[in-house]
Design a protein around this motif. Structure first.
Motif, PDB file in Angstrom:
ATOM      1  N   VAL A  87      34.918  43.793  36.061  1.00 54.93           N
ATOM      2  CA  VAL A  87      35.860  43.604  37.169  1.00 54.93           C
ATOM      3  C   VAL A  87      36.868  44.760  37.144  1.00 54.93           C
ATOM      4  O   VAL A  87      37.274  45.211  36.065  1.00 54.93           O
TER       5      VAL A  87
ATOM      6  N   GLU B 224      46.136  43.307  39.339  1.00 51.31           N
ATOM      7  CA  GLU B 224      45.107  43.097  40.362  1.00 51.31           C
ATOM      8  C   GLU B 224      43.712  43.069  39.738  1.00 51.31           C
ATOM      9  O   GLU B 224      43.446  43.766  38.767  1.00 51.31           O
ATOM     10  N   PHE B 225      42.842  42.300  40.371  1.00 49.41           N
ATOM     11  CA  PHE B 225      41.445  42.214  39.954  1.00 49.41           C
ATOM     12  C   PHE B 225      40.562  42.184  41.204  1.00 49.41           C
ATOM     13  O   PHE B 225      40.857  41.445  42.136  1.00 49.41           O
ATOM     14  N   PHE B 226      39.518  42.986  41.218  1.00 49.33           N
ATOM     15  CA  PHE B 226      38.533  42.897  42.293  1.00 49.33           C
ATOM     16  C   PHE B 226      37.196  43.473  41.827  1.00 49.33           C
ATOM     17  O   PHE B 226      37.115  44.076  40.760  1.00 49.33           O
TER      18      PHE B 226
END
Lengths: 386, 386
Positions: A236, A294-296
């Motif tokens: 991720v 943030e994580f994506f």
């Protein structure tokens, strides 16, 4: 006092390791320091820590090194001297911070000698994972990962070995090209690719971070380190590099490790393991100051090598060896201005598709395949260069 | 099959616990269900799970309850019946989901009977922490926290008991009034204060969340649960309620637990502990979908009760008992429209400053102090109301 041998002591991880040990001189004693070419820094380190053994990769610098030393250690050099230096180090722990597949043989030697290994050389597992982990099991040798992501996951799994695991998650900063428009990848310069946003690292790993091959190699490393199928290893994007790794359990909880963006944290953990460091090597993370994490999901169109590496982690055999060797050659060619950024991928994919995978449990086979892939990559590059 | 007694089964935690057990009927058997007034829901739950014992707080509803039952369990009621119901439940685990200080006596009874406790009733530890934890130690009874923050920290510490700890960090959503301008706190209505952004909870705990007294009570709870001085327990605002708790170790790493914002996660963990749940009760957290996690320091001007509770966690003795009892009365008075939102603080601080703290190791003393503080708060409120 724990005796520690450090391979690659003049590189980024090696220098940080010496810094950490400098602050904990009562707990550690260095018995081996090594470099490939940087004899000046090695002499400085040696004069400070006085290890019994030194290793200098290039024989031609051995005399210069001696000239700078204020004492008389055993000096090893040349390709064959590397394993010899480990043999003579009488260490309890090998901190392997070498760069590239050259790190495999000294790790195997340490395991043979029942020496624990703090592993910063991910190629040891990418290339020789099957061999190394089965041998470590037999010899009851502890391998502690120094890579921040793996060190974090290692911590997440501790105390949870009986708990059903759903997957592990490697966080990735995304590197310096995370937000670059797809059509500009062709023109990425070495300078641009070396400009890492969160971690200060060596050149090879910085370029691997820009292509996200670094994360791909880490998937393979994790596969062996934690004995998990590739399907249970996810990546991720986390641009802030504060959460270093996670383990998701089947009961719905995710355990993660956060910390300052400093390699000295996993280094001090690995040096003291299975004991614990009494204090932190850098300032603690200050959550109260305000943090935004943030994580994506990673974009495989921008980072196709991540997908290629995942495939290699599933196929195994000698595919990861070819992936790694051809990538090493391609990255150097990119740094030397011989190929474009987007060509790195073509070199690696070309090598893999020209290779017929075999079992990876014999060091001779691994070294042969490694040599073949390097030669293939060099020829591929010189053909393209014309 | 583990026999479980559930106190407070018609509340939010109780209903969720029944949901979780419904999906794992082969692993658990309910032997006691309880409510204070909601006999209709209790009858429904009883007819489904068929526990041998039921408890209804208000005696006047006992006949109505019997009328709805399709079988003949033992029925307990009234204040004295609560402990009796636990005694008769023959359970291996008491899940205590009662609200308020009334939860203390049944927890003590369970420990006496060598029953493990899954603790959702934080007042058990706020009021009787010293007594409860020393008795649990003697009887070798496991107390597993159900509160999501404490459950997370419990998980963070597992496997790290030998590791030098620097502090634990309770995350707080900040509640519905996090961003409200300071001059509007005077006019906060019950409806506004009950509107929690991330957790669906009962009324009492929702108001406590709006004043952040909830986090203050959790500091005291954590103090006893993890045997840590108040100085090692910090609070950080994290509006998304995804990271539930953290433990910071002296070596610089922070271990944290993330998960969906659902009480069923800590409930299933506590039900199965020390074993592990085979599957998650709700959908897993999807990091790849994109997540943004913020952390910052709480504002003690907006939430003065947080500071008051921290002070109580340092002072200990019977101060936390007074804090809790006066707060229970003040919150009810606020919900009933008798006092303003900002008066809750005045009631609590008034009670604490009028109290002379004594040792908190005797249940009789605790109950007397609890009763005194309630009376003090009621008088304080009626004087103010005039």
């Amino acid at each position: 006092m724990k005796k520690v041998a450090i391979l690659g002591s003049t590189g980024s991880i090696g220098v940080t390791s010496c810094d950490v040990i400098r602050k904990h001189r009562d707990d550690f004693c260095i018995t081996l320091l090594s470099t490939n070419v940087n004899y000046k820094l090695l002499a400085e380190q040696a004069n400070e820590f006085r290890p019994d053994c030194l290793y200098i990769g290039r024989k031609e610098f051995a005399e210069d090194l001696k000239g700078l030393l204020k004492y008389g250690p055993k000096i090893f050099s040349g390709p064959e001297g590397l394993v010899e230096s480990v043999k003579n180090s009488d260490a309890k722990l090998l901190l392997n911070a070498l760069i590239g597949a050259v790190g495999l043989l000294p790790t195997l030697e340490a395991i043979k000698l029942s020496m624990d290994v703090a592993l910063a050389n991910k190629e040891t597992l990418v290339v020789g994972g099957e061999l190394v982990t089965s041998m470590a099991k037999k010899k009851n040798v502890k391998i502690t990962p120094v890579d921040s992501e793996h060190n974090a996951i290692f911590q997440c799994l501790k105390g949870n070995l009986e708990r059903p695991l759903s997957r592990i998650i490697l966080t990735a900063s995304g590197g310096p090209l995370l937000g670059l428009p797809l059509d500009q990848f062709n023109d990425v310069s070495p300078k641009q690719a070396l400009n890492h946003p969160t971690w200060g690292m060596g050149k090879k790993i910085s370029i691997d971070s820009a292509t996200m091959m670094n994360k791909g190699l880490e998937i393979i490393e994790a596969r062996w380190l934690f004995d998990l199928p590739a399907e249970m290893i996810d990546v991720v994007i986390h641009p802030q590099s504060i959460v270093h790794g996670m383990a998701e359990f089947s009961d719905g909880s995710i355990i993660s490790v956060l910390g300052p963006t400093s390699m000295s944290i996993p280094i001090i953990y690995s040096l003291y393991y299975p004991e614990h460091a009494p204090s932190a090597p850098v300032a603690m993370l200050d959550l109260a100051k305000g943090l935004n994490l943030e994580f994506f999901a990673p974009d495989e169109k921008r980072f196709p090598l991540l997908k290629t590496a995942k495939m290699a982690a599933k196929e195994l055999g000698t595919v990861p060896t070819v992936l790694n060797a051809s990538n090493e050659v391609a990255v150097q060619a990119f740094l030397d201005g011989k190929i474009k950024f987007t060509d790195i991928r073509l070199v690696v994919e070309g090598a893999i598709s020209s290779h017929r995978s075999v079992k990876a449990d014999d060091i001779k086979v691994l070294l042969e395949v490694d040599a073949w892939a390097r030669k293939y990559a060099e020829e591929f590059i010189s053909t393209r260069g014309r």
